[in-house]
Design an enzyme around this catalytic site. Structure first.
Site, PDB file in Angstrom:
ATOM      1  N   LYS A 194       2.852  12.010 -10.703  1.00  0.00           N
ATOM      2  CA  LYS A 194       2.367  10.926 -11.401  1.00  0.00           C
ATOM      3  C   LYS A 194       3.257   9.496 -12.445  1.00  0.00           C
ATOM      4  O   LYS A 194       3.837   9.842 -12.424  1.00  0.00           O
ATOM      5  CB  LYS A 194       2.054  11.623 -13.371  1.00  0.00           C
ATOM      6  CG  LYS A 194       0.994  12.848 -13.127  1.00  0.00           C
ATOM      7  CD  LYS A 194       0.497  13.304 -13.844  1.00  0.00           C
ATOM      8  CE  LYS A 194      -0.378  14.515 -13.755  1.00  0.00           C
ATOM      9  NZ  LYS A 194      -0.949  14.404 -15.340  1.00  0.00           N
ATOM     10  N   ARG A 254      -2.244  22.950 -13.009  1.00  0.00           N
ATOM     11  CA  ARG A 254      -1.249  21.729 -13.569  1.00  0.00           C
ATOM     12  C   ARG A 254      -1.851  21.107 -14.852  1.00  0.00           C
ATOM     13  O   ARG A 254      -0.668  20.933 -15.535  1.00  0.00           O
ATOM     14  CB  ARG A 254      -1.171  20.722 -12.677  1.00  0.00           C
ATOM     15  CG  ARG A 254      -0.177  19.242 -13.057  1.00  0.00           C
ATOM     16  CD  ARG A 254       0.189  18.223 -11.630  1.00  0.00           C
ATOM     17  NE  ARG A 254       0.706  17.587 -12.460  1.00  0.00           N
ATOM     18  CZ  ARG A 254       1.927  16.139 -11.438  1.00  0.00           C
ATOM     19  NH1 ARG A 254       1.374  16.523 -10.460  1.00  0.00           N
ATOM     20  NH2 ARG A 254       2.284  15.692 -11.979  1.00  0.00           N
ATOM     21  N   GLU A 308      -3.600  17.726 -10.029  1.00  0.00           N
ATOM     22  CA  GLU A 308      -4.370  19.283 -11.342  1.00  0.00           C
ATOM     23  C   GLU A 308      -6.102  19.290 -11.012  1.00  0.00           C
ATOM     24  O   GLU A 308      -7.045  19.033 -11.672  1.00  0.00           O
ATOM     25  CB  GLU A 308      -3.880  18.100 -12.409  1.00  0.00           C
ATOM     26  CG  GLU A 308      -3.717  18.357 -13.961  1.00  0.00           C
ATOM     27  CD  GLU A 308      -3.193  17.362 -15.151  1.00  0.00           C
ATOM     28  OE1 GLU A 308      -2.513  17.080 -14.712  1.00  0.00           O
ATOM     29  OE2 GLU A 308      -3.968  17.413 -15.597  1.00  0.00           O
ATOM     30  N   HIS A 351       7.079  10.554 -28.115  1.00  0.00           N
ATOM     31  CA  HIS A 351       6.575  12.072 -27.269  1.00  0.00           C
ATOM     32  C   HIS A 351       7.070  13.335 -28.007  1.00  0.00           C
ATOM     33  O   HIS A 351       5.839  13.592 -27.622  1.00  0.00           O
ATOM     34  CB  HIS A 351       6.574  11.609 -25.773  1.00  0.00           C
ATOM     35  CG  HIS A 351       5.862  12.860 -25.221  1.00  0.00           C
ATOM     36  ND1 HIS A 351       4.077  12.620 -25.156  1.00  0.00           N
ATOM     37  CD2 HIS A 351       5.914  13.457 -23.666  1.00  0.00           C
ATOM     38  CE1 HIS A 351       3.812  13.378 -24.353  1.00  0.00           C
ATOM     39  NE2 HIS A 351       4.633  14.248 -23.486  1.00  0.00           N
ATOM     40  N   ASN A 372       0.280  20.265 -19.745  1.00  0.00           N
ATOM     41  CA  ASN A 372      -0.384  19.728 -21.248  1.00  0.00           C
ATOM     42  C   ASN A 372      -0.845  20.795 -22.335  1.00  0.00           C
ATOM     43  O   ASN A 372      -1.116  20.045 -23.511  1.00  0.00           O
ATOM     44  CB  ASN A 372      -1.870  19.169 -20.020  1.00  0.00           C
ATOM     45  CG  ASN A 372      -1.959  18.225 -19.653  1.00  0.00           C
ATOM     46  OD1 ASN A 372      -0.962  17.882 -19.473  1.00  0.00           O
ATOM     47  ND2 ASN A 372      -3.129  17.925 -18.767  1.00  0.00           N
ATOM     48  N   HIS A 430      -0.921  14.552 -28.250  1.00  0.00           N
ATOM     49  CA  HIS A 430      -1.669  12.859 -27.972  1.00  0.00           C
ATOM     50  C   HIS A 430      -2.371  12.287 -29.068  1.00  0.00           C
ATOM     51  O   HIS A 430      -2.286  11.167 -29.496  1.00  0.00           O
ATOM     52  CB  HIS A 430      -2.354  12.524 -26.897  1.00  0.00           C
ATOM     53  CG  HIS A 430      -1.816  13.154 -25.347  1.00  0.00           C
ATOM     54  ND1 HIS A 430      -2.401  13.358 -24.326  1.00  0.00           N
ATOM     55  CD2 HIS A 430      -0.400  12.241 -25.519  1.00  0.00           C
ATOM     56  CE1 HIS A 430      -0.893  12.725 -23.416  1.00  0.00           C
ATOM     57  NE2 HIS A 430      -0.202  12.915 -24.151  1.00  0.00           N
ATOM     58  N   LYS A 460       7.820  22.887 -13.123  1.00  0.00           N
ATOM     59  CA  LYS A 460       7.354  21.451 -13.073  1.00  0.00           C
ATOM     60  C   LYS A 460       7.498  22.011 -11.267  1.00  0.00           C
ATOM     61  O   LYS A 460       6.208  21.595 -10.896  1.00  0.00           O
ATOM     62  CB  LYS A 460       8.322  20.853 -12.879  1.00  0.00           C
ATOM     63  CG  LYS A 460       7.446  19.402 -13.262  1.00  0.00           C
ATOM     64  CD  LYS A 460       6.202  18.594 -14.194  1.00  0.00           C
ATOM     65  CE  LYS A 460       5.742  17.567 -13.714  1.00  0.00           C
ATOM     66  NZ  LYS A 460       5.769  16.231 -14.534  1.00  0.00           N
ATOM     67  N   HIS A 466       0.015  19.132 -25.451  1.00  0.00           N
ATOM     68  CA  HIS A 466       0.068  17.916 -25.552  1.00  0.00           C
ATOM     69  C   HIS A 466      -1.956  17.245 -26.309  1.00  0.00           C
ATOM     70  O   HIS A 466      -1.195  16.237 -26.176  1.00  0.00           O
ATOM     71  CB  HIS A 466      -0.480  17.366 -23.958  1.00  0.00           C
ATOM     72  CG  HIS A 466       1.493  17.183 -23.658  1.00  0.00           C
ATOM     73  ND1 HIS A 466       1.691  18.692 -23.187  1.00  0.00           N
ATOM     74  CD2 HIS A 466       2.138  15.973 -23.081  1.00  0.00           C
ATOM     75  CE1 HIS A 466       3.737  18.015 -23.303  1.00  0.00           C
ATOM     76  NE2 HIS A 466       3.631  16.580 -22.847  1.00  0.00           N
ATOM     77  N   GLU A 504      10.109  19.033 -24.218  1.00  0.00           N
ATOM     78  CA  GLU A 504       9.625  20.273 -22.733  1.00  0.00           C
ATOM     79  C   GLU A 504      10.116  20.694 -22.361  1.00  0.00           C
ATOM     80  O   GLU A 504       9.153  21.591 -21.548  1.00  0.00           O
ATOM     81  CB  GLU A 504       9.545  18.654 -21.893  1.00  0.00           C
ATOM     82  CG  GLU A 504       8.364  17.349 -22.304  1.00  0.00           C
ATOM     83  CD  GLU A 504       7.045  17.030 -22.056  1.00  0.00           C
ATOM     84  OE1 GLU A 504       6.787  18.521 -21.898  1.00  0.00           O
ATOM     85  OE2 GLU A 504       6.618  16.543 -23.007  1.00  0.00           O
ATOM     86  N   ARG A 520       0.845  -1.506  -0.268  1.00  0.00           N
ATOM     87  CA  ARG A 520       0.212  -0.318  -0.235  1.00  0.00           C
ATOM     88  C   ARG A 520       0.923   0.938  -0.579  1.00  0.00           C
ATOM     89  O   ARG A 520       0.336   2.290   0.254  1.00  0.00           O
ATOM     90  CB  ARG A 520      -0.985  -0.551   2.023  1.00  0.00           C
ATOM     91  CG  ARG A 520      -1.885  -1.519   1.231  1.00  0.00           C
ATOM     92  CD  ARG A 520      -3.298  -0.946   1.387  1.00  0.00           C
ATOM     93  NE  ARG A 520      -4.359  -1.557   2.270  1.00  0.00           N
ATOM     94  CZ  ARG A 520      -4.071  -2.853   2.878  1.00  0.00           C
ATOM     95  NH1 ARG A 520      -3.049  -2.785   3.339  1.00  0.00           N
ATOM     96  NH2 ARG A 520      -5.067  -3.451   2.827  1.00  0.00           N
TER      97      ARG A 520
END
Ligand code: GLY
Length: 372
Positions: A151, A251, A247, A275, A255, A262, A237, A258, A193, A129
């Site tokens: 993330k 946050r 987010e 990417h 993106n 994407h 960041k 993106h 980025e 956990r």
């Protein structure tokens, strides 16, 4: 929050609850991984997770440094690449954790690029956990983005990162010296980025990147500029994550580029672009949308596009990509909220806004202009 510069090293704090953590940017620091970690008062057991190529290069010195300060270390390697970012690979980490065996106070160390970081982070989030994870990114993309902010996750056959958790690392160690072996195409992917941070957060970083003669290969980037690239990007960041860890709002500006990125990545089967390249195309598209909506001055958009080109990143869509298919794919994006596609759009270099009010004919027009 804040940045402390210690001689050659820079330490940036990510201020999250319940436990803030440092990002250390330390040339040659990989050898001292054990010393950095011993400040955290973690349990003695450590599992280093890596991929075979990275482990061959850097595993031995990282493990030697850990053992030197008394850690009981074992390791496990996973096959490289996004297609192995699966529940199946995760099982290998759990098996190694069981064998060692890792306890609640133990730590997983992710030594590798974004795929290793995301998988190890998720394994650490779920083993017993939740145990400690330390991120030791070895690609530029992972250094400036994936290793920071918690993330973690793996892919589902139906989509990227659909299975995941927020699990902040206890520490991030960035050793810029490992970038010397990074392939040029991966360096450029990370630079996408970095350019993103210039547009969304840090106009000074953007200006410094503009001053550089060449950015398409790491060997043209001097030590001073590399250090600035790393520290400004990590600071950006860290600032954003410190203000909005999960987010809920801010946050989402990370993106930028993106949304269309994407869609292009997935429609080309993740094979044509990496990417960063897809994000570069997405930034050009978002910039042009902002200009068309009269939110951004066109000369600033041209500066962004020139910087992307100077970095050797694509600014056009690939031939044969159907614009209707891109528009359809946007509807299935994780960023869609109540049926509306959300875009991060610049209003000036260093500042962006989030909107779901972009008419689809504007998106279509911009994409048509970006066809080769
Ligand atoms: N890479 C986007 C984020 O960390 O939120």
């Amino acid at each position: 929050m804040g940045k402390r510069v210690l001689a050659m090293k820079s330490v940036i704090c990510v201020d999250v609850v319940p436990q803030s953590y440092d990002i250390a940017i330390a040339p040659g620091g990989l050898d001292d991984l054990g010393v950095w970690m011993s400040r955290l008062k973690l349990g003695k057991k450590v599992l280093v997770v890596s991929n075979p190529a990275i482990f061959r290069r850097y595993g031995e010195s990282a493990i030697a440094g850990l053992k030197l300060v008394g850690y009981d270390v074992s390791s496990c390697t996973l096959p490289p690449g996004e297609r192995y970012k699966t529940l199946n690979s995760l099982q290998k980490i759990y098996d190694a954790a069981l064998k060692h065996p890792l306890e609640r106070s133990s730590t997983m160390v992710a030594l590798g690029g974004g795929v290793i970081g995301d998988m190890t982070g998720f394994a650490a989030a779920t083993w017993l956990r939740g145990i400690n994870v330390v991120q030791v990114p070895t690609s530029l993309l992972a250094m400036v983005d994936a290793s920071i902010g918690g993330k973690t996750g793996v892919n589902h056959p139906q989509g990227k990162n659909l299975i995941g958790a927020f699990h902040q690392p206890r520490f991030v160690l960035i050793d810029p010296q490992v970038l010397k072996t990074l392939p040029p195409r991966e360096f450029r992917a990370g630079m996408a980025e970095v350019i993103k941070y210039g547009i969304i957060w840090d106009a000074e970083l953007f200006a410094k990147l503009e001053e550089a003669k060449r950015l398409d290969q790491m060997r043209y980037v001097n030590e001073e500029l590399l250090s600035l690239i790393l520290s400004c990007s990590c600071q950006a960041k860290a600032d954003v994550v410190s203000q909005d860890e999960k987010e809920a709002g801010l946050r989402a500006i990370l993106n930028y580029g993106h949304t269309i990125g994407h869609a292009v990545e997935s429609l080309t089967g993740y094979k044509v672009f990496n990417h960063g390249e897809a994000v570069a195309i997405g930034m050009v598209a978002a910039g042009e949308i902002a200009v068309k909506l009269q939110m951004w001055q066109s000369d600033e958009a041209k500066r962004q596009n020139a910087l992307i080109e100077k970095t050797g990143l694509p600014t056009k869509l690939p031939g044969g990509l159907d614009i209707d298919a891109i528009l359809d794919t946007l509807q299935t994006d994780k960023k869609v909220k109540e049926g509306k596609v959300r875009f991060v759009l610049p209003t000036k270099i260093g500042v962006v806004t989030i909107t779901d009010q972009v008419p689809s004919d504007v998106i279509r027009h911009v994409l048509q202009q970006m066809q080769p």
